[in-house]
Design an enzyme around this catalytic site. Structure first.
Site, mmCIF file in Angstrom:
data_model
loop_
_atom_site.group_PDB
_atom_site.id
_atom_site.type_symbol
_atom_site.label_atom_id
_atom_site.label_comp_id
_atom_site.label_asym_id
_atom_site.label_seq_id
_atom_site.Cartn_x
_atom_site.Cartn_y
_atom_site.Cartn_z
ATOM 1 N N PHE A 231 0.845 -1.187 0.000
ATOM 2 C CA PHE A 231 0.000 0.000 0.000
ATOM 3 C C PHE A 231 0.882 1.239 0.000
ATOM 4 O O PHE A 231 1.662 1.448 0.927
ATOM 5 C CB PHE A 231 -0.907 0.006 1.232
ATOM 6 C CG PHE A 231 -1.811 -1.189 1.306
ATOM 7 C CD1 PHE A 231 -3.115 -1.104 0.848
ATOM 8 C CD2 PHE A 231 -1.351 -2.397 1.789
ATOM 9 C CE1 PHE A 231 -3.951 -2.214 0.890
ATOM 10 C CE2 PHE A 231 -2.177 -3.512 1.836
ATOM 11 C CZ PHE A 231 -3.484 -3.417 1.385
ATOM 12 N N LYS A 232 0.743 2.036 -1.053
ATOM 13 C CA LYS A 232 1.454 3.314 -1.116
ATOM 14 C C LYS A 232 0.457 4.403 -0.743
ATOM 15 O O LYS A 232 -0.423 4.763 -1.518
ATOM 16 C CB LYS A 232 2.015 3.556 -2.516
ATOM 17 C CG LYS A 232 2.798 4.866 -2.645
ATOM 18 C CD LYS A 232 3.206 5.101 -4.089
ATOM 19 C CE LYS A 232 3.963 6.409 -4.238
ATOM 20 N NZ LYS A 232 4.239 6.730 -5.664
ATOM 21 N N ILE A 233 0.599 4.910 0.472
ATOM 22 C CA ILE A 233 -0.352 5.886 1.000
ATOM 23 C C ILE A 233 0.251 7.274 0.887
ATOM 24 O O ILE A 233 1.239 7.602 1.536
ATOM 25 C CB ILE A 233 -0.700 5.576 2.470
ATOM 26 C CG1 ILE A 233 -1.192 4.123 2.620
ATOM 27 C CG2 ILE A 233 -1.740 6.563 2.981
ATOM 28 C CD1 ILE A 233 -2.438 3.793 1.841
#
Length: 303
Positions: A164-166
């Site tokens: 997950f690239k937040i």
């Protein structure tokens, strides 16, 4: 220990002054990034100017990049598209060529065509059927809301959704909630946005970061010190690079890495296709003033 960690920068795409893709320069960019000790490389992302290249160029860049890296570091291929069949096709190509994983935003096209929560889930599930790990990119550019419960459901029910690239506003808050609710299903919580919020995101539990290719060798010590439990050293390392990162994030965007690489002899041109304007000379000059004292590899790699 996290399965996915470290610094995985985005490779810019090199153009010649006439606007054609510089495939020789692309190979040099990849070599320069590997020589900076990166843990992985992402290609064809927004900071690669993916929205300015043709489908044929995208396929050729995917092929050339994966062949040239040749397993020296894992490569993430960005495959975002509104059309689910196109995303699936891109995922299959990336897998066939040896990519380690793919990254994708939720389905969107412009300001008004946005996938619902269920449509987003379905698109990621279809890509998951290809059998390659997926990084979900939660970025403001899509305009699609990805609430934590949806991300957790995707992590638990779609086997290939692992990272997950937040990079939404208040990313640290979302990372903290995602990790708390998702537990072991959240195998790779990363941040983005050129590391402008890196320290807060590490404190929230991020194990990795996807920066630009401008100074990853200078950003990596922040993660190394943090992982070792030395918050003071991590904070000092972050303070050292923050003016340059801030200038990149707020003033220059994806043109920063190419400007530094031109100065360092990595590539010949920092051209970007219309309608992207060139950096203002004063903005570029300040970028160099902020980057030179850091002595990054990219500023001397080709000299």
């Amino acid at each position: 220990m996290a399965k996915y960690e470290g610094i995985w920068p985005v490779a810019p795409v090199s153009f010649n002054d006439d606007g054609s893709v510089d495939y020789v320069g692309m190979r040099r960019i990849l070599d320069c990034m590997i020589d900076q000790g990166v843990d992985g490389i992402c290609i064809l992302a927004n900071f690669s100017e993916q929205f300015l290249i043709s489908d044929a160029e995208r396929e050729e860049l995917t092929r050339i990049s994966l062949e040239h890296v040749a397993g020296r570091v894992p490569v993430i291929v960005t495959i975002s598209h509104y059309s689910t069949p196109i995303v699936v096709e891109r995922a299959q190509l990336a897998k066939d060529l040896g990519a380690a994983m793919v990254m994708m935003m939720p389905p969107y096209h412009g300001a008004l065509l946005k996938g619902t929560a269920e449509q987003t889930f379905e698109q990621f599930a279809r890509v998951g059927d290809v059998g390659i790990p997926i990084m979900i990119q939660d970025a403001p550019l899509s305009g699609v809301d990805l609430p934590v419960p949806l991300l957790v459901r995707m992590a638990r029910e779609i086997e290939m959704v692992k990272l997950f690239k937040i990079e939404c506003p208040r990313a640290a808050n979302k990372l903290r909630a995602l990790i708390a609710e998702g537990g072991d299903a959240i195998e790779g919580p990363f941040d983005g946005e050129e590391a402008i919020t890196l320290l807060a995101d590490l404190d929230a539990g991020a194990t990795g970061t996807m920066t630009s290719a401008m100074i990853p060798d200078q950003i990596k010590p922040v993660l190394t010190h943090w992982k070792a439990g030395d918050r003071a050293a991590a904070t000092a390392a972050y303070a050292r690079i923050l003016p340059a990162v801030n200038h990149e994030n707020r003033q220059c965007g994806f043109l920063s890495a190419k400007a530094v690489m031109v100065e360092g002899g990595v590539i010949k041109s920092e051209f970007s296709r219309h309608p992207i304007p060139a950096l203002h000379p004063a903005t570029r000059a300040m970028l160099m003033d902020l980057v030179r004292p850091l002595d990054p590899v990219a500023l001397r790699w080709g000299k």
